[in-house]
Design a protein around this motif. Structure first.
Motif, PDB file in Angstrom:
ATOM      1  N   VAL A 245     -12.154  97.900 112.871  1.00  0.00           N
ATOM      2  CA  VAL A 245     -11.286  97.629 111.733  1.00  0.00           C
ATOM      3  C   VAL A 245      -9.985  98.412 111.881  1.00  0.00           C
ATOM      4  CG1 VAL A 245     -10.986  97.911 109.237  1.00  0.00           C
ATOM      5  CG2 VAL A 245     -13.159  97.078 110.146  1.00  0.00           C
ATOM      6  N   ARG A 246     -10.086  99.690 112.193  1.00  0.00           N
ATOM      7  CA  ARG A 246      -8.895 100.543 112.287  1.00  0.00           C
ATOM      8  C   ARG A 246      -7.978 100.110 113.422  1.00  0.00           C
ATOM      9  NH1 ARG A 246     -13.029 104.971 112.137  1.00  0.00           N
ATOM     10  NH2 ARG A 246     -13.598 105.119 109.928  1.00  0.00           N
ATOM     11  N   ARG A 247      -8.567  99.571 114.494  1.00  0.00           N
ATOM     12  CA  ARG A 247      -7.736  99.085 115.601  1.00  0.00           C
ATOM     13  C   ARG A 247      -6.999  97.806 115.245  1.00  0.00           C
ATOM     14  NH1 ARG A 247     -11.471  98.938 120.861  1.00  0.00           N
ATOM     15  NH2 ARG A 247      -9.747  97.626 121.552  1.00  0.00           N
ATOM     16  N   ARG A 248      -7.575  97.020 114.326  1.00  0.00           N
ATOM     17  CA  ARG A 248      -7.028  95.698 114.041  1.00  0.00           C
ATOM     18  C   ARG A 248      -6.128  95.640 112.815  1.00  0.00           C
ATOM     19  NH1 ARG A 248     -12.695  92.354 115.162  1.00  0.00           N
ATOM     20  NH2 ARG A 248     -12.889  93.006 117.349  1.00  0.00           N
ATOM     21  N   VAL A 249      -5.989  96.761 112.114  1.00  0.00           N
ATOM     22  CA  VAL A 249      -5.153  96.747 110.921  1.00  0.00           C
ATOM     23  C   VAL A 249      -4.020  97.760 111.054  1.00  0.00           C
ATOM     24  CG1 VAL A 249      -7.131  96.111 109.484  1.00  0.00           C
ATOM     25  CG2 VAL A 249      -6.422  98.519 109.605  1.00  0.00           C
ATOM     26  N   GLY A 250      -2.946  97.481 110.322  1.00  0.00           N
ATOM     27  CA  GLY A 250      -1.891  98.455 110.104  1.00  0.00           C
ATOM     28  C   GLY A 250      -1.892  98.779 108.633  1.00  0.00           C
ATOM     29  N   VAL A 251      -1.593 100.012 108.292  1.00  0.00           N
ATOM     30  CA  VAL A 251      -1.664 100.393 106.885  1.00  0.00           C
ATOM     31  C   VAL A 251      -0.518 101.336 106.541  1.00  0.00           C
ATOM     32  CG1 VAL A 251      -3.264 102.294 107.393  1.00  0.00           C
ATOM     33  CG2 VAL A 251      -3.133 101.382 105.071  1.00  0.00           C
ATOM     34  N   LEU A 252       0.052 101.110 105.381  1.00  0.00           N
ATOM     35  CA  LEU A 252       1.095 101.979 104.850  1.00  0.00           C
ATOM     36  C   LEU A 252       0.745 102.305 103.410  1.00  0.00           C
ATOM     37  CD1 LEU A 252       3.865 103.365 104.910  1.00  0.00           C
ATOM     38  CD2 LEU A 252       4.879 101.184 104.260  1.00  0.00           C
TER      39      LEU A 252
ATOM     40  N   CYS B 225      -9.672  99.274 104.947  1.00  0.00           N
ATOM     41  CA  CYS B 225      -9.151  99.851 106.187  1.00  0.00           C
ATOM     42  C   CYS B 225     -10.157 100.796 106.847  1.00  0.00           C
ATOM     43  CB  CYS B 225      -7.853 100.596 105.907  1.00  0.00           C
ATOM     44  SG  CYS B 225      -6.485  99.544 105.384  1.00  0.00           S
ATOM     45  N   ALA B 226     -11.374 100.844 106.305  1.00  0.00           N
ATOM     46  CA  ALA B 226     -12.437 101.704 106.844  1.00  0.00           C
ATOM     47  C   ALA B 226     -12.033 103.169 106.814  1.00  0.00           C
ATOM     48  CB  ALA B 226     -12.814 101.281 108.266  1.00  0.00           C
ATOM     49  N   LEU B 227     -11.242 103.551 105.812  1.00  0.00           N
ATOM     50  CA  LEU B 227     -10.884 104.949 105.604  1.00  0.00           C
ATOM     51  C   LEU B 227     -11.753 105.589 104.535  1.00  0.00           C
ATOM     52  CD1 LEU B 227      -6.995 104.547 105.654  1.00  0.00           C
ATOM     53  CD2 LEU B 227      -8.510 105.220 107.537  1.00  0.00           C
ATOM     54  N   ASN B 228     -12.558 104.774 103.879  1.00  0.00           N
ATOM     55  CA  ASN B 228     -13.473 105.215 102.837  1.00  0.00           C
ATOM     56  C   ASN B 228     -14.695 104.315 102.924  1.00  0.00           C
ATOM     57  OD1 ASN B 228     -14.499 106.528 100.604  1.00  0.00           O
ATOM     58  ND2 ASN B 228     -12.648 106.254  99.353  1.00  0.00           N
TER      59      ASN B 228
ATOM     60  N   PHE C 240      -1.717  96.144 105.759  1.00  0.00           N
ATOM     61  CA  PHE C 240      -1.939  96.559 104.373  1.00  0.00           C
ATOM     62  C   PHE C 240      -0.775  97.439 103.928  1.00  0.00           C
ATOM     63  CE2 PHE C 240      -6.254  95.634 105.783  1.00  0.00           C
ATOM     64  CZ  PHE C 240      -6.787  94.970 104.684  1.00  0.00           C
ATOM     65  N   LEU C 241      -0.140  97.045 102.839  1.00  0.00           N
ATOM     66  CA  LEU C 241       0.983  97.813 102.296  1.00  0.00           C
ATOM     67  C   LEU C 241       0.654  98.176 100.852  1.00  0.00           C
ATOM     68  CD1 LEU C 241       3.890  95.568 103.636  1.00  0.00           C
ATOM     69  CD2 LEU C 241       3.007  97.664 104.663  1.00  0.00           C
ATOM     70  N   ASP C 242       0.449  99.458 100.611  1.00  0.00           N
ATOM     71  CA  ASP C 242       0.073  99.926  99.277  1.00  0.00           C
ATOM     72  C   ASP C 242       1.329 100.360  98.524  1.00  0.00           C
ATOM     73  OD1 ASP C 242      -1.570 100.609  97.165  1.00  0.00           O
ATOM     74  OD2 ASP C 242      -1.982 102.619  97.944  1.00  0.00           O
ATOM     75  N   GLU C 243       1.723  99.555  97.535  1.00  0.00           N
ATOM     76  CA  GLU C 243       2.923  99.817  96.736  1.00  0.00           C
ATOM     77  C   GLU C 243       4.132 100.089  97.633  1.00  0.00           C
ATOM     78  OE1 GLU C 243       2.966  99.482  93.553  1.00  0.00           O
ATOM     79  OE2 GLU C 243       0.931  99.771  92.814  1.00  0.00           O
ATOM     80  N   PRO C 244       4.498  99.141  98.508  1.00  0.00           N
ATOM     81  CA  PRO C 244       5.571  99.409  99.477  1.00  0.00           C
ATOM     82  C   PRO C 244       6.944  99.625  98.851  1.00  0.00           C
ATOM     83  CG  PRO C 244       5.011  97.084  99.470  1.00  0.00           C
ATOM     84  CD  PRO C 244       3.976  97.775  98.629  1.00  0.00           C
ATOM     85  N   THR C 245       7.157  99.144  97.620  1.00  0.00           N
ATOM     86  CA  THR C 245       8.479  99.290  97.008  1.00  0.00           C
ATOM     87  C   THR C 245       8.534 100.430  95.994  1.00  0.00           C
ATOM     88  OG1 THR C 245       7.993  97.693  95.248  1.00  0.00           O
ATOM     89  CG2 THR C 245       8.918  96.822  97.284  1.00  0.00           C
ATOM     90  N   ALA C 246       7.485 101.244  95.936  1.00  0.00           N
ATOM     91  CA  ALA C 246       7.472 102.351  94.978  1.00  0.00           C
ATOM     92  C   ALA C 246       8.662 103.274  95.223  1.00  0.00           C
ATOM     93  CB  ALA C 246       6.171 103.136  95.103  1.00  0.00           C
TER      94      ALA C 246
END
Length: 337
Positions: free
Chosen positions: A98-105, A74-77, A181-187
């Motif tokens: 990259v940041r314009r074209r992705v959604g991230v949770l 996600c170009a955050l790192n 991008f969904l990082d552990e969405p059901t945690a």
């Protein structure tokens, strides 16, 4: 010389998608790595390709490198080594695209508890640079997609955990990303809420026409996805469809306890060319597609006067796949042996 793939899509300042040339992969990496100060290798040479429109699972125990990889994509790192393209943009040289074209949770969201669902979404749409009219339209659209239209005036703090997660996902969709991008969405969700959220994600992919990249440490959740990559200690140890990963182990069997195991073995070898192994009180028959073979074998034995007292089909699981590639049982809480 590194060749950059052409782009798939972009988002205009008003949140509308712009048509761009098609690329074969929504995510493509080569040797992607991240080393933190002190020599900690969080991601170690990841090679990964995710097709456009795919539901993709990044599976591994906590601490295996899933979240770090997502932050790189996600170009955050910034990567320590290697290359990555997401929706056609290079994470090193075009991080703004990259940041314009992705959604991230990520796992821990920070919702505004005293705002209504609609107010929260409208606020974030404006922060994404959408006009007032487009923010209102997109808010209405993602509320519908999330199944939250009837709760548009409900305060965020009154939502259940599952509904709040849907709102988080809706927020990530406001600017019409091409890859979500969904990082552990059901945690933190209970099993029924997790199942409902996965049904929602499958429908969402079709409605929004996007690629969904999900990280999870739940083995059963990877079964919902088109393909899976298993990561351990920062490395990809296996990838493919859930069915292919399991079938590659070749451990499908039918176990039978019969009135005459010796005769049963002879019958199955003669009728089907199958080798039955005597496992002490029962016979084990290695066979691909064991659930489908189970009634067929019982019928064959019955036709030859051999009665079946117990029968079971066993197939490899993703836990077996993890053990096969790492040499240790799967522990979702830690990648350490």
């Amino acid at each position: 010389m590194t060749r950059r793939p052409s782009s798939t899509a972009d988002t205009a300042p008003d949140g509308r998608r712009q048509d761009l040339p098609t690329v074969p992969h929504a995510v493509h990496t080569r040797g992607l790595a991240k080393t933190y100060p002190g020599g900690q290798d969080a991601v170690r040479g990841v090679d990964l390709s995710v097709a456009a429109g795919e539901m993709f699972a990044f599976l591994g125990p906590n601490g295996a490198g899933k979240s770090t990889t997502v932050s790189l994509l996600c170009a955050l790192n910034r990567p320590s080594a290697g290359e990555a393209w997401v929706a056609g943009a290079n994470v090193r040289t075009q991080p703004h695209l990259v940041r314009r074209r992705v959604g991230v949770l990520f796992q821990h969201s920070a919702p505004e508890p005293d705002l209504t669902c609609a107010q929260s979404l409208h606020l974030h749409a404006r922060l994404h640079g959408l006009s007032r009219s487009r923010s209102r339209a997109r808010t209405t659209q993602v509320l519908s997609t999330a199944g939250l239209t009837e709760l548009r005036h409900a305060r965020v703090r009154t939502l259940s955990g599952g509904m709040r997660r849907r709102l988080d996902i809706a927020r990530a969709l406001l600017h019409a990303p091409r890859v979500l991008f969904l990082d552990e969405p059901t945690a933190g969700l209970d099993p029924p809420a997790r199942a409902r959220l996965w049904r929602h994600l499958r429908g969402l992919r079709e409605e929004e026409h996007i690629t969904v990249f999900v990280t999870t440490h739940y083995l059963e959740e990877a079964e919902y996805c088109d393909r899976v990559a298993i990561i351990d200690h920062g490395r990809i140890v296996a990838h493919g469809t859930p069915a292919d990963l399991k079938s590659a182990l070749g451990r499908e069997t039918v176990r039978l306890r019969t009135s005459d195991n010796r005769q049963a073995a002879i019958v199955l070898r003669t009728a089907h060319g199958l080798t039955a192994l005597d496992s002490g009180g029962e016979i084990t028959v290695p066979v691909a597609g064991s659930p489908a073979w189970l009634p067929r074998l019982c019928a064959t034995l019955g036709a030859h006067g051999v009665h079946t007292h117990e029968a079971a089909a066993t197939v490899p699981t993703l836990e077996d796949v993890f053990f096969h590639h790492t040499g240790r049982p799967y522990d979702p809480q830690s990648p350490t042996p």
